[in-house]
Design an enzyme around this catalytic site. Sequence first.
Site: not given
Length: 502
Positions: A189, A242-243, A247, A264, A298, A394
Amino acid sequence: MSERTQKLLGAMAALGLGDRPQSIIGGKLIDGAGADVTLVDPFTEQVLLTYKDADTALAIKACDAAQKAQPAWAKGISAAARGQVMQDIARAVLANAEPLAIIEAIVAGKPIRDCRIEVAKVAEMFAYYAGWADKLHGEVIPVPSGHLNYTLREPLGVVFQITPWNAPIFTAGWQIAPAIATGNGVVIKPSELTPITTVALVKLAEDAGLPHGLVNVLCGLGPTTGQAAIEHMAVRKVVFVGSPETGRRVAMAAAAALKPAVLELGGKSANIVFDDANLEHACLGAQAAIFSGAGQSCVAGSRLLVQRSIHDDLVEMLSTGMKNIKLGDPLDESTEIGPISNARQFKHVTGMIDQAASAGASVLSRSDTLAKGYFVPPTVLRGLSNSSKTAQQEIFGPVVTAIPFEDEADAIALANDTSFGLAGAVWTSDVGRAHRMAEAVRAGTFWINSYKAIHVSSPFGGSLNSGFGRSSGTDALMEYTSAKSIWLDSAPKPRIAFGYVS
């Protein structure tokens, strides 16, 4: 219809896609049945296309298709034949690089020159793992009982992968290639904001010989489509890029279904410059570390730690140089930085800059900007401590916080004073110091006198809020397989006893 939408549709047609994003399940392009999802051009802020969320029913159908196709891929053909199909996929990607790059540039807002590089990297990923397809094997273990004990590396079955909006086709290849090389079926996805190139990649793969249904793409939303796929009984592992916030939710959903996950996530990587470094090289490295891709990476070097004696000189060099970086249309060959990929992220980045200014930061940025689009010019924040919000959270934009340090011990302490553990770098001419820093800084990837050197053959991943697990190199082969231990008793009289054999 705008000119850019026409270009997008032309590239989609060249790849055999329809006039809107559709899921690809069992080899067929299928419309969703859920809520409307709108794609917005980050350069013009105009609507590009609208499509329907895949929703629960298609998620179930995709998982069923992968489960049906996987056994024949894993056992019905030789591992060498799997590798040959993957080589054919690599060639197909290269042959269709331009329409793939055009789609990525328009939808994700990435400069087309960067998109072309990333498409080439995807082809490289399939070629690399094609070579591993027939080289994955177990071991013979000299157990003390005299049994013949050997292991097999077996595919997990079906894996569910969720990829982000900042590098759609790159992360799709990054995840799909090792999964199918090891014999797995895949449901993937992509972000609902950037789904098209992932669908195109799988369509090209099927045209190149990948069995229909082995890899299925769901175009849709996480709470509906993604959640249904995580819960499906066929899914054996969940991989998310993703974030950290999302996550955590994905990991909790996977854990509730007793499924392992690879995450990740984000980073707040320290780019460390000592006073014995070549400042020109370090400055160029710092630019690449944070400004390339509009900082939407990232591993971005978002904390620039500079030894105090050269701090002002390097910051001045960096802030002067960034004025020459060209912002503009992602389809323009000369553009070096495109817009932030979406309105929500644009609001976050600009809000973080405003917050830093309110906290007393000196904001060094270009005064010129474009009249339209989600553009954030390269920005340096100075005057804040490592405990400040912009040094700890971030930002995911072309914004770097410059922080002075005193000595090696201070640099290590500052670098590790974060909840992330993804990447880092050091610039120094002292070889011993370089290796000491590489060992001491908590990071899954660490560069010496370099930044952002990443290759599919090298393991990648982090720790703490940067996630866990590895998704490239031979480590990814381990993530997508499980070890089976087999014991054969060859003695004339079977050694069967109560308890463990010895």
